[in-house]
Design an enzyme around this catalytic site. Structure first.
Site, PDB file in Angstrom:
ATOM      1  N   LEU A   1     -13.843  19.296 -11.587  1.00  0.00           N
ATOM      2  CA  LEU A   1     -13.803  19.867 -12.952  1.00  0.00           C
ATOM      3  C   LEU A   1     -12.474  19.162 -13.392  1.00  0.00           C
ATOM      4  O   LEU A   1     -12.589  18.836 -14.643  1.00  0.00           O
ATOM      5  CB  LEU A   1     -13.717  21.203 -12.916  1.00  0.00           C
ATOM      6  CG  LEU A   1     -14.513  21.988 -12.255  1.00  0.00           C
ATOM      7  CD1 LEU A   1     -14.296  23.552 -12.218  1.00  0.00           C
ATOM      8  CD2 LEU A   1     -15.885  21.819 -13.244  1.00  0.00           C
TER       9      LEU A   1
ATOM     10  N   GLY B   1      -5.388  16.811 -11.217  1.00  0.00           N
ATOM     11  CA  GLY B   1      -3.823  17.094 -11.341  1.00  0.00           C
ATOM     12  C   GLY B   1      -3.113  16.256 -10.338  1.00  0.00           C
ATOM     13  O   GLY B   1      -3.447  15.335  -9.782  1.00  0.00           O
TER      14      GLY B   1
ATOM     15  N   LYS C   1      -8.585  25.100  -7.035  1.00  0.00           N
ATOM     16  CA  LYS C   1      -7.819  24.083  -6.740  1.00  0.00           C
ATOM     17  C   LYS C   1      -7.322  23.650  -5.433  1.00  0.00           C
ATOM     18  O   LYS C   1      -6.981  24.627  -4.804  1.00  0.00           O
ATOM     19  CB  LYS C   1      -6.466  24.408  -7.562  1.00  0.00           C
ATOM     20  CG  LYS C   1      -5.289  23.424  -7.926  1.00  0.00           C
ATOM     21  CD  LYS C   1      -3.998  23.851  -8.196  1.00  0.00           C
ATOM     22  CE  LYS C   1      -4.359  23.998  -9.791  1.00  0.00           C
ATOM     23  NZ  LYS C   1      -2.853  24.416 -10.258  1.00  0.00           N
TER      24      LYS C   1
ATOM     25  N   ASP D   1       4.906  24.094 -19.012  1.00  0.00           N
ATOM     26  CA  ASP D   1       3.881  22.807 -18.807  1.00  0.00           C
ATOM     27  C   ASP D   1       2.532  23.121 -19.706  1.00  0.00           C
ATOM     28  O   ASP D   1       1.656  22.755 -19.251  1.00  0.00           O
ATOM     29  CB  ASP D   1       3.483  22.655 -17.487  1.00  0.00           C
ATOM     30  CG  ASP D   1       2.920  21.189 -17.361  1.00  0.00           C
ATOM     31  OD1 ASP D   1       3.085  20.162 -18.087  1.00  0.00           O
ATOM     32  OD2 ASP D   1       2.033  20.982 -16.410  1.00  0.00           O
TER      33      ASP D   1
END
Length: 451
Positions: free
Chosen positions: A155, A158, A177, A274
């Site tokens: 998806l 990072g 993740k 962030d």
């Protein structure tokens, strides 16, 4: 408001503290009574004895003294009570109750829990333990659910790994993740995110469902956001075509609500650090949620000696980049950049040449404050679809958010209040559709146009 309240509280005290001469008589402005004339010759039967008169006068003076003393004592007592009330009021105004903040956090958390899926109702999911209050999911099951981390299930990517789409149960699709934690920074981000998200629960913050680990691999499992990230929607293949003006304002409003929760309703306050369009995720109804809390810190720990300078170019506030100074206003700056992305459809930093880049803030600032130029730089997808007054208002908010001096930037709560009137009621704001210009309303071929 505070000044009026203070005057109202002090008014009784000021009224009671009159000069002593006014207290000697119940009618301070009445003429003084005539002192009776006493004849030294007792030849009149109606004349009073001097001793009796002096005794009466003495008693009158004593009673006046007692009255003065009683009123003085009453005034002092009342003054002490009012002063105590004022001190308590000032204290609670200056130092809000921590318990109140915790109660607000709890109520918002309940809202978040109500809207987030839980793993307890899925009996087929194998849990092997808990990390605090976070369920630990069997790693093999996650591996299988992602198709052994098949590339087609990616998806997003990072700094330390990828995010995959997975199906843990027939009725539960999730986002996984996967972090490669050979790097100590990756391990720290994993621990930080799991710890924070286990405590932070809000409708505009991503829901943490569980975690897992296998040797140097760390896994975080979230709710799946079907419309991906705001970055993909704006700068991907569709170039923002699915995002109408009202949807963009709704996304901005949702983001502001999430930030306000972090800054004002979490104790201690959380600074995201962030915030960017790739970390704003959209569900099937385009509700926006903040994600990726690996770099987030709690207020009070932002010492530049122990916090590594981190963030994404284009979103980092100048004072943080130059001096390492980090506050909630740093998040406000990043929010202003996201607002410019929504407004202009441009990336935060764009290449002009192989070795030359230009910030969206630097490029747009001169034109945002010029009403004749502003309509020409708006994203063509939404151009001429909004009330011009709303366009100018959003531009003004963005300009304030990206001010170089942090003290000139508004609090996120002020930003939130300025956006609410621009979002239709059905999307979470207070704007009534009837107030909109005719061209803003989408055409409906099945709707009868007759009055």
């Amino acid at each position: 408001m505070k000044t009026k309240l203070l005057l109202l509280l002090l008014m009784p005290l000021l009224m009671l503290h009159k000069p002593i001469w006014t207290l000697a008589s119940p009618y301070p402005f009445a003429p003084s009574p005539q002192v009776p004339h006493f004849s030294p010759f007792p030849n009149s039967m109606s004349a009073s004895s001097p001793g009796m008169v002096m005794g009466a006068e003495q008693r009158q003076m004593d009673s006046h003294k007692k009255m003065v003393i009683a009123i003085a004592i009453a005034s002092t007592s009342l003054g002490a009570v009012i002063l105590s009330v004022l001190c308590i009021w000032i204290y609670h105004t200056k130092y809000p109750s921590k318990s109140k903040g915790k109660n607000v956090q709890r109520s918002d958390a309940e809202k978040g829990l109500a809207s987030a899926p839980t793993l307890s109702k899925f009996s087929s999911i194998k849990l092997v333990g808990k990390k605090g209050c976070v369920p630990i999911i069997d790693y093999k099951q996650i591996e299988k659910a992602t198709g052994n981390y098949k590339e087609s299930n990616i998806l997003g990517e990072g700094g330390f790994g990828c995010v995959y789409k997975a199906q843990l149960d027939d009725n539960l699709e999730v986002a996984v993740k996967k972090l490669h934690c050979e790097n100590p920074c990756a391990e720290q981000e994993f621990e930080n995110e799991v710890e924070l998200l286990s405590k932070i629960q809000h409708p505009n913050v991503i829901s943490l469902l569980g975690c897992s680990s296998n040797e140097a691999t760390r896994i975080i499992v979230y709710e799946l956001m079907h419309n991906g990230s705001l970055e993909t929607q704006l700068h991907g293949p569709s170039h923002g075509s699915a995002l109408t003006w009202h949807l963009r304002m709704k996304i901005a409003l949702d983001t502001a609500r999430g930030l306000k929760y972090l800054h004002e309703h979490c104790y201690p306050a959380v600074i995201h650090r962030d915030l960017k369009s790739s970390n704003i995720l959209l569900d099937a109804k385009f509700n926006a949620k903040l994600s990726d809390f690996g770099l987030a810190i709690t207020n009070g720990t932002q010492n530049k000696n122990n916090i590594k300078l981190s963030g994404t170019l284009g979103y980092v506030a100048p004072e943080y980049l130059l001096d390492g100074k980090l506050t909630d206003k740093s998040d406000v700056y990043a929010f202003g950049v996201v607002l410019l992305e929504l407004l202009l459809g441009k990336k935060p930093v764009e290449k002009l040449a192989p070795a030359q880049c230009q910030s969206i803030v630097t490029w747009a600032m001169p034109q945002l404050t010029d009403r004749s130029k502003l309509p020409n730089i708006v994203d063509p997808v939404i151009k001429d679809t909004m009330d011009p007054k709303h366009l100018y208002q959003v531009a003004a908010v963005a300009v304030l958010c990206v001010q170089p001096e942090p003290s000139y930037r508004p609090l996120i709560a002020d930003v939130l209040h300025s956006l609410i009137p621009l979002v239709p009621v059905e999307l979470g704001g207070t704007l009534k559709v009837a107030q909109l210009p005719q061209q803003v309303l989408p055409a409906n071929p099945h709707e009868d146009s007759s009055p």
